[in-house]
Every structure is written in structure tokens, then in C-alpha cells.
Write a protein that holds these residues in place. Structure first.
Motif, mmCIF file in Angstrom:
data_model
loop_
_atom_site.group_PDB
_atom_site.id
_atom_site.type_symbol
_atom_site.label_atom_id
_atom_site.label_comp_id
_atom_site.label_asym_id
_atom_site.label_seq_id
_atom_site.Cartn_x
_atom_site.Cartn_y
_atom_site.Cartn_z
ATOM 1 N N VAL A 190 10.802 10.445 1.557
ATOM 2 C CA VAL A 190 9.642 10.527 2.499
ATOM 3 C C VAL A 190 9.475 12.270 2.186
ATOM 4 N N GLN A 191 8.284 12.696 1.693
ATOM 5 C CA GLN A 191 7.774 14.034 1.562
ATOM 6 C C GLN A 191 6.812 14.147 2.263
ATOM 7 N N GLY A 192 6.894 15.703 3.174
ATOM 8 C CA GLY A 192 5.964 16.238 3.793
ATOM 9 C C GLY A 192 4.983 16.978 3.248
ATOM 10 N N ALA A 193 4.190 17.964 3.727
ATOM 11 C CA ALA A 193 3.634 18.920 2.838
ATOM 12 C C ALA A 193 4.574 19.975 2.198
ATOM 13 N N ASP A 194 3.883 20.335 0.902
ATOM 14 C CA ASP A 194 4.735 21.578 0.192
ATOM 15 C C ASP A 194 3.626 22.570 -0.550
ATOM 16 N N ALA A 195 4.260 23.595 -0.826
ATOM 17 C CA ALA A 195 3.478 24.981 -1.495
ATOM 18 C C ALA A 195 4.358 25.816 -2.065
ATOM 19 N N TYR A 196 3.983 26.445 -3.037
ATOM 20 C CA TYR A 196 4.446 27.443 -3.477
ATOM 21 C C TYR A 196 4.321 28.718 -2.528
ATOM 22 N N ILE A 197 5.278 29.608 -2.445
ATOM 23 C CA ILE A 197 5.283 30.879 -1.598
ATOM 24 C C ILE A 197 5.325 31.917 -2.589
#
Length: 208
Positions: free
Chosen positions: A76-83
Motif C-alpha cells: 500500500v502506497q501513500g502520497a510521495d514526493a521529491y524533497i
């Protein structure tokens, strides 16, 4: 899953990952090797000790008919993003910063059961539809379609249920950064339209 202590997901994060409308990867080990399918799922907390994830596969998808060896896995994957390190206040102070990726995820293990009963399937697709139509101004219902048509569609799918035995979950949301860096991360994510993970980062700082 590798989970440093400061990135271990708490019960609230796990509950959110399991209950929000989403799709996930079902992975099974079979005599034919690893099989995987991306499919929408719904969480039933009343099934078994730890609840269950329920979904359906096309009847022509061989994953349901190939017996799973041992535990099966749903990722299961939640929100993700490059930092970007440019968002950190620390960059201007000493420059010792690097890019990273923020995300939340759960590896949900369990025993896989197959359901071909039309009543189970009918109830499942109604629950799944209602969950995903909940925020619509004009929600569509399974009963909006002709009954004969729905019956035919149900014959083309097979229900699957992962009865959960254990969960490994991780929330990597800048908890290891100073508060001033986290402020920059939240602002940077919001500016790029990543409001969901920006909110996740803000909540993680508060320990919720």
C-alpha cells in the motif's frame, strides 16, 4: 522492510493507509513464480484478528487460480514526493544537505482467500464503489446499471481477500530534520501542489 525507529509508522498512519480509497499491488508467490496485480482494495476491520483487504481480479487473470505459497503481500502506497535540499534552512547555514524522497507505505502480509459467491461479489463491488464515489456531487451506484448487466459483469470477476497476519509500515516524512527545515519542506511541497504529503509532513512533526 527497512524501518529506522524515527520513521516507524504509528497506528493512525497505518489506519489511514488502509482505509483511504486507493489501489495497491497484490504480490503472491506461486509454483509459476511471483505474480503481481495492481487493484483497488477496501479494508474490512472486522475480518480476522487484524482485519482484511478485499478486492477482485478479472476471472481471466491467472493470479487467483494459482495457489499462493505461504503469505501473500499487498504493498500500500501513500502520497510521495521529491524533497529538494534548497527548501532546507540548513542549506544557507552550512550546505551539508542532499535531496531525498518522502513517502508513506505499508507492507501488509496475510493469507489469501478466493471468493466466487455472487452475493459476496455483489456486496464487495457496492462497498468499493460507495467508498470511491463518496466525494462525488452525483455519486454513481451499482444499482444505476441494469441488473442483468451487473450480473454478467460479476461473472467476469473473482473476489480475493487478504486476511492480515502482520503489517510493516513506514512514514518517511522529514522527522529527522530540524523544525526550520520541516517548515521549508511543507512550504516547498505546497508550492508544487503536493498538498497531501505536505499535510502528512506537518502531522508527522506533531506525532500524529
Amino acid at each position: 522492510m527497512y524501518i529506522p525507529a524515527h520513521f516507524a509508522a504509528g497506528p493512525d498512519v497505518i489506519r489511514d493507509l488502509l482505509t483511504r480509497p486507493s489501489a495497491a499491488n497484490l504480490v503472491t508467490m506461486t509454483s509459476q513464480g511471483l505474480l503481481a496485480t495492481f487493484l483497488p482494495l477496501i479494508y474490512d476491520p472486522s475480518a480476522g484478528e487484524h482485519g482484511a483487504l478485499q478486492g477482485h481480479l478479472a476471472r481471466t487473470n491467472s493470479q487467483w487460480s494459482e495457489p499462493a505459497i505461504g503469505e501473500s503481500l499487498v504493498i500500500v502506497q501513500g502520497a510521495d514526493a521529491y524533497i529538494s535540499p534548497s527548501w532546507y534552512a540548513s542549506k544557507a547555514e552550512h550546505g551539508r544537505v542532499v535531496p531525498t524522497w518522502n513517502y508513506s507505505t505499508a507492507h501488509v502480509y496475510g493469507k489469501l482467500a478466493v471468493h466466487e459467491d455472487p452475493a459476496w461479489l455483489g456486496n464487495h463491488v457496492r462497498q468499493l464503489t460507495n467508498l470511491n464515489e463518496a466525494d462525488s456531487e452525483r455519486p454513481w451506484s451499482v444499482d444505476d446499471a441494469p441488473e442483468r448487466y451487473v450480473s454478467g459483469q460479476l461473472r467476469a470477476i473473482v473476489g480475493i481477500e487478504l486476511v492480515i497476519t502482520r503489517i510493516e509500515a513506514k512514514a518517511k516524512l522529514s522527522q529527522n530534520r530540524p523544525d526550520k527545515d520541516i517548515d521549508g519542506v511543507v512550504a516547498g511541497l505546497d508550492a508544487q501542489g503536493h498538498s497531501e504529503i505536505a499535510a502528512d509532513v506537518a502531522r508527522a512533526r506533531l506525532g500524529s
